[in-house]
Design an enzyme around this catalytic site. Structure first.
Site, mmCIF file in Angstrom:
data_model
loop_
_atom_site.group_PDB
_atom_site.id
_atom_site.type_symbol
_atom_site.label_atom_id
_atom_site.label_comp_id
_atom_site.label_asym_id
_atom_site.label_seq_id
_atom_site.Cartn_x
_atom_site.Cartn_y
_atom_site.Cartn_z
ATOM 1 N N GLY A 171 2.259 1.781 10.651
ATOM 2 C CA GLY A 171 3.489 3.037 11.365
ATOM 3 C C GLY A 171 4.210 3.747 13.017
ATOM 4 O O GLY A 171 4.944 4.639 12.237
ATOM 5 N N GLU A 176 -6.625 4.539 7.966
ATOM 6 C CA GLU A 176 -6.322 5.827 7.783
ATOM 7 C C GLU A 176 -7.522 6.449 7.108
ATOM 8 O O GLU A 176 -8.172 7.445 7.632
ATOM 9 C CB GLU A 176 -5.212 5.624 6.929
ATOM 10 N N LYS A 222 -0.144 4.057 -0.202
ATOM 11 C CA LYS A 222 -0.311 5.591 0.658
ATOM 12 C C LYS A 222 -0.690 6.703 -0.382
ATOM 13 O O LYS A 222 -0.217 6.145 -2.207
ATOM 14 C CB LYS A 222 0.021 5.458 2.143
ATOM 15 N N GLU A 230 -5.661 -5.626 9.966
ATOM 16 C CA GLU A 230 -4.381 -3.769 10.441
ATOM 17 C C GLU A 230 -4.329 -3.480 12.125
ATOM 18 O O GLU A 230 -5.735 -2.780 11.675
ATOM 19 C CB GLU A 230 -3.986 -3.757 9.001
ATOM 20 N N ASN A 236 1.015 -1.094 -0.016
ATOM 21 C CA ASN A 236 -0.156 -0.174 -0.193
ATOM 22 C C ASN A 236 0.929 1.487 0.059
ATOM 23 O O ASN A 236 1.661 1.912 0.731
ATOM 24 C CB ASN A 236 -1.164 0.042 0.789
ATOM 25 N N SER A 277 3.481 -2.076 9.847
ATOM 26 C CA SER A 277 5.276 -2.295 10.456
ATOM 27 C C SER A 277 5.429 -3.337 9.938
ATOM 28 O O SER A 277 6.556 -3.754 10.736
ATOM 29 C CB SER A 277 5.171 -1.722 11.681
ATOM 30 N N HIS A 332 -9.969 1.359 5.355
ATOM 31 C CA HIS A 332 -8.029 1.020 5.844
ATOM 32 C C HIS A 332 -8.292 1.996 6.507
ATOM 33 O O HIS A 332 -9.669 3.311 6.768
ATOM 34 C CB HIS A 332 -7.577 2.010 4.894
#
Ligand code: 13P
Length: 253
Positions: free
Chosen positions: A174, A98, A11, A168, A9, A214, A96
């Site tokens: 991150g 985010e 992003k 996730e 991904n 991560s 996702h």
């Protein structure tokens, strides 16, 4: 039986030139290193078509990072499943964290997006995962089960052929704090158990469940050796050719 998959991904990263360079270099590497797990990359939407044309789909699949809840019309800035389908795209991330965090994505909008994707034969990579406080208060199994079931409404399940799930945990994204192989495996087993109980053995056995959060070159091998972890959804490390290729080789095809 289900596929082993490593998805990157990207992003909101990489210039046009960088994206083309990374995708084509990866394509060459995947071609030279068969057999290898299925590799998917999810670039920014403006690069989708160029990358679809620039890589060989037998080696690298291209995925969108998101899709609209709507079929078409006055929704400035959005991209519909129909439009993704019209450029020949076969995969899209959905839900996702985010998007959930910054764009008000809810279980309801995730379900609408799933419906759009299935209507256009695009395989969803459904992202689910708990927040840190949900894990600390021991609610993580319920939270993830609920996200999964909310996304798989009856009208969706009717058409369910291909599904990829990405677990996730939000606290691992991150942050450099990868879930331990044991934490990830027990959640993946839980997700597969929910699929089994609710939708039957075929879907449970055929759904690839990826771990994301991560993942890096040194944590990938142990994570991917777990029985219910079928690969990874990789963020930061997928932007680096050496790291990403090493992650891909950490899994047996
Ligand atoms: P990182 O690998 O950078 O933690 O990102 C994970 C992710 O969000 C993939 O979708």
């Amino acid at each position: 039986m289900r596929d082993k998959i490593v998805a990157g991904n990207w992003k909101m990263n990489l210039s046009f030139e960088e994206a083309i360079h990374l995708a084509t270099t990866l394509n060459g590497w995947v071609a030279d290193n068969q057999p290898i797990p299925q590799v998917i990359i999810a670039p920014s939407a403006i690069y989708l078509q160029t990358l679809l044309e620039g890589v060989d789909e037998q080696y690298i699949k291209i995925a969108a990072q998101d899709v609209s809840t709507h079929e078409k019309g006055a929704y400035t800035g959005e991209i519909s499943a129909q439009q993704l389908d019209s450029i020949g795209l076969d995969y899209s991330l959905v839900g996702h964290s985010e998007q959930r965090q910054y764009h008000g994505e809810t279980d309801e909008t995730v379900a609408q997006k799933m419906e759009q994707l299935y209507a256009h034969q695009i395989t969803p990579i459904l992202c689910i995962g708990e927040q840190l406080e949900e894990r600390q208060s021991d609610r993580h199994f319920d939270v993830v089960k609920n996200q999964l079931l909310q996304a798989l409404k009856p009208q969706i399940v009717e058409n369910l052929t291909n599904l990829i799930v990405a677990y996730e945990p939000v606290w691992a994204i991150g942050t450099g704090q990868t879930a331990s192989p044991e934490q990830a495996q027990e959640m993946h087993a839980h997700i597969r158990q929910v699929l089994l109980e609710e939708f039957g053995v075929e879907l449970a056995n055929n759904t690839s469940i990826l771990y994301g959060g991560s993942v890096n070159a040194s944590t990938a091998e142990e994570l991917f050796s777990q029985p219910d972890i079928d690969g990874g959804l990789v963020g930061g490390a997928s932007l680096k050719y050496e790291d990403f290729t090493q992650i891909i080789t950490s899994i047996k095809a």
